[in-house]
Design a protein around this motif. Structure first.
Motif, mmCIF file in Angstrom:
data_model
loop_
_atom_site.group_PDB
_atom_site.id
_atom_site.type_symbol
_atom_site.label_atom_id
_atom_site.label_comp_id
_atom_site.label_asym_id
_atom_site.label_seq_id
_atom_site.Cartn_x
_atom_site.Cartn_y
_atom_site.Cartn_z
ATOM 1 N N MET A 195 2.407 -15.293 -4.327
ATOM 2 C CA MET A 195 2.406 -13.932 -3.690
ATOM 3 C C MET A 195 1.621 -14.230 -2.302
ATOM 4 O O MET A 195 0.241 -14.629 -2.323
ATOM 5 N N SER A 196 1.991 -13.509 -1.332
ATOM 6 C CA SER A 196 1.746 -13.112 -0.254
ATOM 7 C C SER A 196 1.470 -12.017 0.083
ATOM 8 O O SER A 196 1.569 -11.234 0.112
ATOM 9 N N ALA A 197 -0.188 -11.184 0.499
ATOM 10 C CA ALA A 197 -0.456 -10.021 0.261
ATOM 11 C C ALA A 197 -0.155 -9.963 2.396
ATOM 12 O O ALA A 197 -0.425 -10.175 2.663
ATOM 13 N N ALA A 198 -0.891 -8.728 2.897
ATOM 14 C CA ALA A 198 -0.489 -8.129 4.035
ATOM 15 C C ALA A 198 -1.662 -7.115 3.815
ATOM 16 O O ALA A 198 -1.277 -6.468 2.615
ATOM 17 N N MET A 199 -2.219 -6.475 4.899
ATOM 18 C CA MET A 199 -3.015 -5.267 5.771
ATOM 19 C C MET A 199 -1.990 -4.580 6.508
ATOM 20 O O MET A 199 -1.557 -5.749 7.571
ATOM 21 N N ILE A 200 -1.633 -3.860 6.269
ATOM 22 C CA ILE A 200 -1.158 -2.875 6.921
ATOM 23 C C ILE A 200 -2.170 -1.457 8.341
ATOM 24 O O ILE A 200 -2.673 -1.239 7.423
ATOM 25 N N TYR A 201 -1.853 -2.037 9.128
ATOM 26 C CA TYR A 201 -2.921 -1.431 10.649
ATOM 27 C C TYR A 201 -2.135 -0.444 11.468
ATOM 28 O O TYR A 201 -0.653 -0.396 11.803
ATOM 29 N N ILE A 202 -2.601 0.741 10.679
ATOM 30 C CA ILE A 202 -1.408 2.543 11.146
ATOM 31 C C ILE A 202 -2.063 2.845 12.380
ATOM 32 O O ILE A 202 -3.542 3.538 10.967
ATOM 33 N N THR A 203 -2.066 3.612 13.121
ATOM 34 C CA THR A 203 -2.877 4.461 13.097
ATOM 35 C C THR A 203 -1.988 6.361 13.472
ATOM 36 O O THR A 203 -1.176 6.194 13.192
ATOM 37 N N CYS A 204 -3.139 7.516 12.820
ATOM 38 C CA CYS A 204 -2.866 8.276 12.495
ATOM 39 C C CYS A 204 -3.267 9.352 13.553
ATOM 40 O O CYS A 204 -4.226 8.949 14.380
ATOM 41 N N LEU B 201 -5.598 1.438 6.931
ATOM 42 C CA LEU B 201 -4.918 0.439 6.761
ATOM 43 C C LEU B 201 -5.058 0.044 5.260
ATOM 44 O O LEU B 201 -5.749 0.624 4.306
ATOM 45 N N ALA B 202 -3.415 -0.330 4.386
ATOM 46 C CA ALA B 202 -2.696 -0.620 4.022
ATOM 47 C C ALA B 202 -2.878 -1.761 3.376
ATOM 48 O O ALA B 202 -3.058 -2.889 3.868
ATOM 49 N N LYS B 203 -3.408 -1.874 1.771
ATOM 50 C CA LYS B 203 -3.607 -3.095 1.195
ATOM 51 C C LYS B 203 -1.644 -3.363 0.375
ATOM 52 O O LYS B 203 -2.025 -2.570 -0.511
ATOM 53 N N THR B 204 -0.647 -4.358 0.694
ATOM 54 C CA THR B 204 0.180 -4.665 -0.035
ATOM 55 C C THR B 204 0.660 -5.396 -0.553
ATOM 56 O O THR B 204 -0.552 -7.169 0.085
ATOM 57 N N ARG B 205 1.757 -5.770 -1.231
ATOM 58 C CA ARG B 205 2.706 -7.128 -0.846
ATOM 59 C C ARG B 205 3.300 -7.730 0.280
ATOM 60 O O ARG B 205 4.046 -6.400 0.866
ATOM 61 N N MET B 206 3.388 -8.694 0.745
ATOM 62 C CA MET B 206 4.460 -8.825 2.386
ATOM 63 C C MET B 206 5.347 -8.198 1.855
ATOM 64 O O MET B 206 5.988 -8.079 3.035
ATOM 65 N N VAL C 116 2.021 -5.033 10.498
ATOM 66 C CA VAL C 116 1.965 -6.034 9.487
ATOM 67 C C VAL C 116 0.437 -7.124 10.053
ATOM 68 O O VAL C 116 0.764 -8.013 10.179
ATOM 69 N N LEU C 117 -0.350 -7.391 8.752
ATOM 70 C CA LEU C 117 -0.913 -8.913 9.330
ATOM 71 C C LEU C 117 -1.105 -9.348 7.759
ATOM 72 O O LEU C 117 -1.575 -8.906 6.538
ATOM 73 N N PHE D 141 -8.877 -9.703 -6.207
ATOM 74 C CA PHE D 141 -8.278 -8.656 -5.781
ATOM 75 C C PHE D 141 -6.785 -9.329 -4.760
ATOM 76 O O PHE D 141 -6.376 -8.079 -4.877
ATOM 77 N N ILE D 142 -6.026 -10.543 -4.138
ATOM 78 C CA ILE D 142 -5.484 -10.179 -3.922
ATOM 79 C C ILE D 142 -3.922 -10.531 -5.241
ATOM 80 O O ILE D 142 -3.313 -9.588 -5.370
ATOM 81 N N ARG D 143 -4.867 -10.893 -6.541
ATOM 82 C CA ARG D 143 -3.835 -10.303 -8.038
ATOM 83 C C ARG D 143 -3.876 -9.076 -7.896
ATOM 84 O O ARG D 143 -3.128 -8.419 -8.414
ATOM 85 N N TRP D 144 -5.020 -8.740 -7.946
ATOM 86 C CA TRP D 144 -5.206 -7.116 -8.336
ATOM 87 C C TRP D 144 -4.111 -6.481 -6.836
ATOM 88 O O TRP D 144 -3.336 -5.339 -7.343
#
Length: 107
Positions: free
Chosen positions: A1-10, A57-62, A85-86, A95-98
């Protein structure tokens, strides 16, 4: 599984909380972090602007990055929200598994 951190400004912390809560509730993100009090300088409509914003900052699956981006665009007040998307290249395997366990599968 590849994970991603999504950077969002609000627009502000309230909007970041609303969007973040929706992303987690809908299992598009395993976790979000909100960093209030950011100052942004940017070009908009032909001039340099300055605004106080909040970072989400959101953590999700790629594989879920596109669905998460689409949902942010639906919820966000900006015409062109910043959603970047980073890839998470390395990290705590537990953590990645979580992240994987807490997000929906695209299948």
């Amino acid at each position: 599984m590849s994970a991603a951190m999504i950077y969002i400004t609000c627009e502000n912390e309230t909007q970041a909380r609303e969007i973040g809560r929706t992303l987690v509730a809908e299992r598009l993100a395993a976790c979000v972090n909100i960093l209030p009090g950011m100052t942004s300088l940017f070009w908009w409509e032909g001039e340099v602007r300055e605004a106080n914003e909040a970072v989400l900052l959101a953590k999700t699956r790629m594989t879920m990055a596109d669905a998460l981006t689409d949902r942010v665009r639906e919820l966000h007040s900006y015409d062109v929200p910043c959603v970047v998307v980073l890839p998470i290249l390395r990290g705590n395997p537990d953590f990645i598994r979580w992240i994987e366990e807490q997000t929906q599968s695209n299948s």
